[in-house]
Design a protein around this motif. Structure first.
Motif, PDB file in Angstrom:
ATOM      1  N   SER A 116       0.798  -1.224   0.000  1.00 25.23           N
ATOM      2  CA  SER A 116       0.000   0.000   0.000  1.00 25.23           C
ATOM      3  C   SER A 116       0.830   1.274   0.000  1.00 25.23           C
ATOM      4  O   SER A 116       0.441   2.292  -0.575  1.00 25.23           O
ATOM      5  N   TRP A 117       1.992   1.241   0.641  1.00 22.13           N
ATOM      6  CA  TRP A 117       2.799   2.456   0.749  1.00 22.13           C
ATOM      7  C   TRP A 117       3.363   2.899  -0.596  1.00 22.13           C
ATOM      8  O   TRP A 117       3.773   4.054  -0.760  1.00 22.13           O
ATOM      9  N   ALA A 118       3.418   2.008  -1.567  1.00 17.74           N
ATOM     10  CA  ALA A 118       3.995   2.359  -2.872  1.00 17.74           C
ATOM     11  C   ALA A 118       3.187   3.453  -3.559  1.00 17.74           C
ATOM     12  O   ALA A 118       3.742   4.274  -4.298  1.00 17.74           O
ATOM     13  N   PHE A 119       1.872   3.490  -3.322  1.00 13.51           N
ATOM     14  CA  PHE A 119       1.034   4.523  -3.931  1.00 13.51           C
ATOM     15  C   PHE A 119       1.341   5.894  -3.342  1.00 13.51           C
ATOM     16  O   PHE A 119       1.358   6.902  -4.050  1.00 13.51           O
ATOM     17  N   ASP A 120       1.588   5.945  -2.032  1.00 15.86           N
ATOM     18  CA  ASP A 120       1.963   7.206  -1.399  1.00 15.86           C
ATOM     19  C   ASP A 120       3.302   7.704  -1.934  1.00 15.86           C
ATOM     20  O   ASP A 120       3.470   8.899  -2.218  1.00 15.86           O
ATOM     21  N   VAL A 121       4.263   6.783  -2.080  1.00 17.52           N
ATOM     22  CA  VAL A 121       5.580   7.166  -2.587  1.00 17.52           C
ATOM     23  C   VAL A 121       5.466   7.680  -4.015  1.00 17.52           C
ATOM     24  O   VAL A 121       6.072   8.703  -4.373  1.00 17.52           O
TER      25      VAL A 121
END
Length: 500
Positions: A116-121
């Motif tokens: 999920s954190w890849a979208f924020d990055v």
């Protein structure tokens, strides 16, 4: 900026997630797009040993984030590591690539939805992102949360490993989902793309010597495990059928006791059966000698079996596999389920009886072949998944023109999601088609305080419990029906036989 777009693909470090994303990556490369595939050091080392030397996919690893003494396959530790360690490393990787050469600039991040954190990055670095769903997501949490993520611009689009005709009702409930499956490697140079273990191709030459439709194929994926008693029952159940079988038993679960057990089985079965460590599953399922497929039925195995027209014998292990069993046995009606006894054991007699029932069921065979033709049509030129994938690729290429116009713009709005939302490329004349315009999108959430990560973590928790919840609900419904029938003097229906 060069003419070849560059996509960064990141997968959750598990076989069922890496394999379909690697297949998707190969299809993207076939369309003239450069792909860098990102996973952990531990998984990267495994992929290097099984990928061909001339692979067009560039492999890049992130630190495992675990101590050397930690179990590198522990799902909870991997998730925590991904949340706490990987985002900064991933951001550094993107910035290093983009700062080194404009010709090699990342124009899109395609991330497994569990990362999920890849979208924020991606959003913070001004890069378009696409979410990849390895299986068909049908939870209420997903239906409510995804519109918010799209509305906020966190996710530009979503693709999933399915095809519209297979489950149009569920897909119509998910705004913006783009089915591009089934993702298969049979049209690639290598038929074991993304596998963690070397395959034993000798099973194919063994299958060549067997009669058409004679082999029972048993394989339980990359995570399922059995105790010694269950191994005994499975082996004896296969032998009781009197039919030849191909049984896959992973090296990572073979201890000393099991090795001795397997040696004994090999002596008994002689030429009537074969046991291998790992296999090229798509090629095995496509072989004309295969009569049926016994498996846990993760989504990849489910789609591969459907694509090859093989009847299923379902033995779910955990989470969404119970949901997949319901699809296979109750909705598509292309298989039967195995039921445990009072001690939770699938007995030799249950295995023997269900295999013989499955092989004699002409209705299941006919439905299996029908699904095979539907799957083939969807990925053939003009099919629903074929057209969806072509449009997805075209939108990625259009991003190059946008970046050429303004490399310094922090974020360029993308219309990828709008290009597909509610408009799958299916033929409305097909029997399975459901008009997507009849589905009303849920009202978008007004909350702006929930983080992307926490929302997607909620999705994953609900998704994991979905299979068990579905079975519990079916049991409750059966109980209520029985009580109603009893009060009206009618004979109560039999309780559902499928137990978790």
């Amino acid at each position: 900026m060069g003419s070849q777009p560059h996509v960064l693909v990141i997968a959750f470090p598990a076989q069922g997630h890496v394999a379909p994303l690697m297949k998707l990556s190969h299809q993207i490369v076939d369309h003239g797009i450069k792909v860098t595939f990102v996973t952990t050091e531990f998984i990267n080392a495994r992929l290097i040993t099984t990928m061909p030397a001339n692979s067009p996919i560039r492999l890049v690893s992130l630190p495992n984030g675990l101590e050397p003494r930690d179990d590198q396959t522990d799902a909870l530790k991997l998730i925590n590591s991904f949340q706490e360690v990987k985002p900064d490393h991933f951001k550094d990787l993107i910035e290093k690539i983009n700062e080194s050469d404009d010709d090699d600039r990342i124009i899109c991040v395609i991330a497994d939805v569990t990362v999920s954190w890849a979208f924020d990055v991606a959003e913070k670095t001004g890069i378009q992102s696409a979410a990849f769903w390895p299986n068909v997501p049908t939870t209420l949490a997903l239906i409510l949360l995804i519109p918010k993520l799209i509305e906020d611009g966190i996710i530009d689009t979503q693709v999933c490993n399915s095809f519209y005709e297979l489950d149009s009702l569920s897909l119509n409930l998910i705004p913006g989902i783009i089915p591009v499956g089934p993702l298969l490697s049979s049209n690639q140079l290598e038929n074991h793309i993304g596998t963690f273990w070397p395959v034993d191709s000798t099973c194919l030459s063994w299958l060549d010597k067997q009669p058409v439709g004679s082999i029972i194929y048993a394989s339980f994926g990359s995570t399922s495990t059995f105790n010694q008693q269950q191994f005994d029952e499975l082996a004896l159940g296969l032998e009781l059928t009197g039919l030849p079988f191909l049984w896959v038993i992973r090296l990572d679960i073979a201890n000393e006791a099991l090795s001795e057990f397997l040696d004994g089985i090999r002596l008994r079965i002689a030429d009537s059966g074969k046991i291998v460590d790992w296999e090229p599953q798509e090629q095995v399922l496509a072989h004309p000698s295969i009569a049926c497929f016994i498996s846990h039925y993760g989504w990849n195995s489910t789609l591969e079996g459907i694509s090859m027209g093989v009847p299923f014998l379902c033995w779910p292990y955990f989470t969404d596999q119970f949901q997949n069993k319901s699809y296979i046995c109750d909705f598509w009606k292309v298989g039967l389920g195995l039921n445990p006894d009072e001690n939770g054991i699938i007995t030799r007699h249950e295995i023997n009886t269900k295999i013989k029932a499955l092989l004699s069921d002409d209705v299941i065979k006919t439905k299996s072949l029908k699904l095979k033709e539907m799957a083939k049509k969807s990925v053939s030129e003009g099919g629903s998944s074929f057209k969806n994938f072509e449009s997805f690729i075209e939108q990625i290429k259009q991003r190059v023109a946008q970046l050429k116009a303004s490399l310094k713009r922090p974020r360029v709005e993308s219309s990828i999601g709008d290009a597909f939302r509610g408009h799958p490329s299916s033929d409305p004349s097909t029997e399975e088609y459901v008009d997507p315009t009849a589905v009303v999108d849920p009202e978008p959430s007004t909350s702006t305080t929930i983080s992307t990560r926490s929302m997607l973590e909620t999705v994953l928790i609900v998704q994991s419990a979905h299979g068990q919840l579905l079975l519990d609900l079916l049991n409750e419904v059966a109980t209520l029906e029985a009580e109603l029938a009893a009060t009206s003097g009618a004979s109560p229906p039999a309780p559902p036989s499928d137990q978790p």
